[in-house]
Scaffold this motif. Structure first.
Motif, PDB file in Angstrom:
ATOM      1  N   ALA A 158       0.842  -1.204   0.000  1.00  0.00           N
ATOM      2  CA  ALA A 158       0.000   0.000   0.000  1.00  0.00           C
ATOM      3  C   ALA A 158       0.873   1.248   0.000  1.00  0.00           C
ATOM      4  O   ALA A 158       0.611   2.205  -0.746  1.00  0.00           O
ATOM      5  CB  ALA A 158      -0.921  -0.002   1.224  1.00  0.00           C
ATOM      6  N   LEU A 159       1.916   1.229   0.813  1.00  0.00           N
ATOM      7  CA  LEU A 159       2.814   2.379   0.905  1.00  0.00           C
ATOM      8  C   LEU A 159       3.492   2.659  -0.435  1.00  0.00           C
ATOM      9  O   LEU A 159       3.611   3.819  -0.845  1.00  0.00           O
ATOM     10  CB  LEU A 159       3.858   2.138   2.002  1.00  0.00           C
ATOM     11  N   ASP A 160       3.903   1.627  -1.140  1.00  0.00           N
ATOM     12  CA  ASP A 160       4.524   1.805  -2.456  1.00  0.00           C
ATOM     13  C   ASP A 160       3.596   2.557  -3.405  1.00  0.00           C
ATOM     14  O   ASP A 160       4.026   3.456  -4.131  1.00  0.00           O
ATOM     15  CB  ASP A 160       4.904   0.453  -3.063  1.00  0.00           C
ATOM     16  N   ILE A 161       2.328   2.179  -3.399  1.00  0.00           N
ATOM     17  CA  ILE A 161       1.361   2.857  -4.266  1.00  0.00           C
ATOM     18  C   ILE A 161       1.232   4.321  -3.865  1.00  0.00           C
ATOM     19  O   ILE A 161       1.281   5.216  -4.708  1.00  0.00           O
ATOM     20  CB  ILE A 161      -0.009   2.159  -4.203  1.00  0.00           C
ATOM     21  N   LEU A 162       1.077   4.560  -2.570  1.00  0.00           N
ATOM     22  CA  LEU A 162       0.859   5.928  -2.090  1.00  0.00           C
ATOM     23  C   LEU A 162       2.076   6.820  -2.319  1.00  0.00           C
ATOM     24  O   LEU A 162       1.934   7.979  -2.712  1.00  0.00           O
ATOM     25  CB  LEU A 162       0.459   5.903  -0.615  1.00  0.00           C
ATOM     26  N   VAL A 163       3.258   6.272  -2.091  1.00  0.00           N
ATOM     27  CA  VAL A 163       4.489   7.048  -2.314  1.00  0.00           C
ATOM     28  C   VAL A 163       4.629   7.397  -3.792  1.00  0.00           C
ATOM     29  O   VAL A 163       5.045   8.510  -4.137  1.00  0.00           O
ATOM     30  CB  VAL A 163       5.724   6.272  -1.789  1.00  0.00           C
ATOM     31  N   SER A 164       4.236   6.477  -4.668  1.00  0.00           N
ATOM     32  CA  SER A 164       4.403   6.701  -6.108  1.00  0.00           C
ATOM     33  C   SER A 164       3.592   7.886  -6.619  1.00  0.00           C
ATOM     34  O   SER A 164       3.919   8.448  -7.662  1.00  0.00           O
ATOM     35  CB  SER A 164       4.046   5.441  -6.899  1.00  0.00           C
ATOM     36  N   VAL A 165       2.551   8.258  -5.890  1.00  0.00           N
ATOM     37  CA  VAL A 165       1.724   9.398  -6.309  1.00  0.00           C
ATOM     38  C   VAL A 165       1.774  10.537  -5.291  1.00  0.00           C
ATOM     39  O   VAL A 165       0.939  11.447  -5.332  1.00  0.00           O
ATOM     40  CB  VAL A 165       0.260   8.969  -6.574  1.00  0.00           C
ATOM     41  N   ASP A 166       2.741  10.468  -4.387  1.00  0.00           N
ATOM     42  CA  ASP A 166       2.930  11.505  -3.365  1.00  0.00           C
ATOM     43  C   ASP A 166       1.633  11.772  -2.594  1.00  0.00           C
ATOM     44  O   ASP A 166       1.238  12.913  -2.378  1.00  0.00           O
ATOM     45  CB  ASP A 166       3.465  12.783  -4.008  1.00  0.00           C
ATOM     46  N   ASP A 167       0.977  10.684  -2.177  1.00  0.00           N
ATOM     47  CA  ASP A 167      -0.306  10.774  -1.474  1.00  0.00           C
ATOM     48  C   ASP A 167      -0.069  11.096  -0.006  1.00  0.00           C
ATOM     49  O   ASP A 167       0.797  10.494   0.626  1.00  0.00           O
ATOM     50  CB  ASP A 167      -1.036   9.430  -1.604  1.00  0.00           C
ATOM     51  N   PRO A 168      -0.834  12.008   0.566  1.00  0.00           N
ATOM     52  CA  PRO A 168      -0.633  12.367   1.973  1.00  0.00           C
ATOM     53  C   PRO A 168      -0.972  11.256   2.959  1.00  0.00           C
ATOM     54  O   PRO A 168      -0.603  11.346   4.131  1.00  0.00           O
ATOM     55  CB  PRO A 168      -1.555  13.577   2.172  1.00  0.00           C
ATOM     56  N   ARG A 169      -1.624  10.196   2.502  1.00  0.00           N
ATOM     57  CA  ARG A 169      -1.937   9.082   3.402  1.00  0.00           C
ATOM     58  C   ARG A 169      -0.728   8.216   3.713  1.00  0.00           C
ATOM     59  O   ARG A 169      -0.819   7.299   4.529  1.00  0.00           O
ATOM     60  CB  ARG A 169      -3.055   8.221   2.815  1.00  0.00           C
ATOM     61  N   THR A 170       0.412   8.529   3.094  1.00  0.00           N
ATOM     62  CA  THR A 170       1.609   7.725   3.375  1.00  0.00           C
ATOM     63  C   THR A 170       1.942   7.733   4.866  1.00  0.00           C
ATOM     64  O   THR A 170       2.347   6.708   5.416  1.00  0.00           O
ATOM     65  CB  THR A 170       2.830   8.202   2.567  1.00  0.00           C
ATOM     66  N   GLY A 171       1.755   8.851   5.525  1.00  0.00           N
ATOM     67  CA  GLY A 171       2.044   8.948   6.954  1.00  0.00           C
ATOM     68  C   GLY A 171       1.190   8.004   7.782  1.00  0.00           C
ATOM     69  O   GLY A 171       1.670   7.405   8.753  1.00  0.00           O
ATOM     70  N   GLU A 172      -0.075   7.847   7.389  1.00  0.00           N
ATOM     71  CA  GLU A 172      -0.960   6.930   8.107  1.00  0.00           C
ATOM     72  C   GLU A 172      -0.479   5.490   7.974  1.00  0.00           C
ATOM     73  O   GLU A 172      -0.463   4.737   8.961  1.00  0.00           O
ATOM     74  CB  GLU A 172      -2.383   7.039   7.565  1.00  0.00           C
ATOM     75  N   VAL A 173      -0.075   5.115   6.769  1.00  0.00           N
ATOM     76  CA  VAL A 173       0.379   3.749   6.548  1.00  0.00           C
ATOM     77  C   VAL A 173       1.724   3.519   7.238  1.00  0.00           C
ATOM     78  O   VAL A 173       1.962   2.453   7.821  1.00  0.00           O
ATOM     79  CB  VAL A 173       0.418   3.402   5.041  1.00  0.00           C
ATOM     80  N   GLU A 174       2.589   4.512   7.193  1.00  0.00           N
ATOM     81  CA  GLU A 174       3.874   4.402   7.921  1.00  0.00           C
ATOM     82  C   GLU A 174       3.640   4.210   9.413  1.00  0.00           C
ATOM     83  O   GLU A 174       4.331   3.412  10.055  1.00  0.00           O
ATOM     84  CB  GLU A 174       4.740   5.633   7.649  1.00  0.00           C
ATOM     85  N   ALA A 175       2.641   4.899   9.959  1.00  0.00           N
ATOM     86  CA  ALA A 175       2.329   4.745  11.382  1.00  0.00           C
ATOM     87  C   ALA A 175       1.808   3.337  11.667  1.00  0.00           C
ATOM     88  O   ALA A 175       2.150   2.735  12.702  1.00  0.00           O
ATOM     89  CB  ALA A 175       1.300   5.782  11.808  1.00  0.00           C
ATOM     90  N   LEU A 176       0.996   2.789  10.767  1.00  0.00           N
ATOM     91  CA  LEU A 176       0.524   1.419  10.937  1.00  0.00           C
ATOM     92  C   LEU A 176       1.691   0.429  10.895  1.00  0.00           C
ATOM     93  O   LEU A 176       1.748  -0.507  11.698  1.00  0.00           O
ATOM     94  CB  LEU A 176      -0.504   1.062   9.856  1.00  0.00           C
ATOM     95  N   LEU A 177       2.597   0.651   9.971  1.00  0.00           N
ATOM     96  CA  LEU A 177       3.783  -0.213   9.874  1.00  0.00           C
ATOM     97  C   LEU A 177       4.617  -0.161  11.146  1.00  0.00           C
ATOM     98  O   LEU A 177       5.121  -1.184  11.607  1.00  0.00           O
ATOM     99  CB  LEU A 177       4.654   0.206   8.676  1.00  0.00           C
ATOM    100  N   ALA A 178       4.736   1.017  11.723  1.00  0.00           N
ATOM    101  CA  ALA A 178       5.530   1.178  12.942  1.00  0.00           C
ATOM    102  C   ALA A 178       4.916   0.425  14.118  1.00  0.00           C
ATOM    103  O   ALA A 178       5.635   0.040  15.051  1.00  0.00           O
ATOM    104  CB  ALA A 178       5.669   2.655  13.281  1.00  0.00           C
ATOM    105  N   ARG A 179       3.610   0.174  14.058  1.00  0.00           N
ATOM    106  CA  ARG A 179       2.937  -0.543  15.162  1.00  0.00           C
ATOM    107  C   ARG A 179       2.911  -2.044  14.977  1.00  0.00           C
ATOM    108  O   ARG A 179       2.430  -2.771  15.852  1.00  0.00           O
ATOM    109  CB  ARG A 179       1.518  -0.004  15.320  1.00  0.00           C
ATOM    110  N   VAL A 180       3.376  -2.541  13.827  1.00  0.00           N
ATOM    111  CA  VAL A 180       3.410  -3.989  13.617  1.00  0.00           C
ATOM    112  C   VAL A 180       4.530  -4.555  14.482  1.00  0.00           C
ATOM    113  O   VAL A 180       5.664  -4.085  14.405  1.00  0.00           O
ATOM    114  CB  VAL A 180       3.640  -4.339  12.126  1.00  0.00           C
ATOM    115  N   PRO A 181       4.210  -5.531  15.316  1.00  0.00           N
ATOM    116  CA  PRO A 181       5.242  -6.069  16.227  1.00  0.00           C
ATOM    117  C   PRO A 181       6.386  -6.749  15.495  1.00  0.00           C
ATOM    118  O   PRO A 181       6.285  -7.242  14.446  1.00  0.00           O
ATOM    119  CB  PRO A 181       4.465  -7.081  17.081  1.00  0.00           C
TER     120      PRO A 181
END
Length: 141
Positions: free
Chosen positions: A118-141
């Protein structure tokens, strides 16, 4: 208004908006009822894309109540439709939901894989939701 006008797709989308509102305030049963009603509307008009979109809304509610395996099924179904349509934005929504479901199911490898996709897609279009997905990734144990 949509019902009165016979605008079925608009009716279904309004139901999904109501579901999102209910979910955000903890009204999960009502949210699921709205999702089911929207799905019935979209099925009645044979609108494949909006059926998939309703699956994402349903998946979000199911993830919120800890029914991650059920959420995963809805998101997977939606993902296939979005890929068939070439809808990368909606694909990123489904991938994010899948990642959240796998996090809830205790499968960090699958969670990271889907969230990174998901992050790859969002980064490719400079989508502001990248921060939300990065935060989700940071919470994965």
């Amino acid at each position: 208004m949509f019902r009165a006008a016979g605008e079925r797709r608009g009716e279904g989308m309004a139901l999904l908006s109501l579901a999102d509102c209910e979910r955000s305030t903890g009204g999960f049963d009502a949210a699921l009822d709205h999702c089911r009603a929207a799905t019935a509307v979209f099925t009645g008009i044979s609108d494949t894309w909006t059926i998939a979109w309703a699956g994402c809304s349903t998946g979000a509610v199911l993830n919120a109540v800890g029914r991650h395996a059920d959420a995963l099924a809805h998101y997977r179904s939606a993902l296939g439709v979005f890929r068939d349509f070439g809808d990368h934005d909606s694909e990123s929504v489904a991938l994010t939901g899948i990642g959240e479901a796998y996090t809830g199911l205790g499968d960090p490898d699958q969670a990271r894989s889907h969230l990174n996709a998901a992050l790859d897609i969002l980064v490719s279009v400079d989508d502001p939701r990248t921060g939300e997905v990065e935060a989700l990734l940071a919470r994965v144990p």
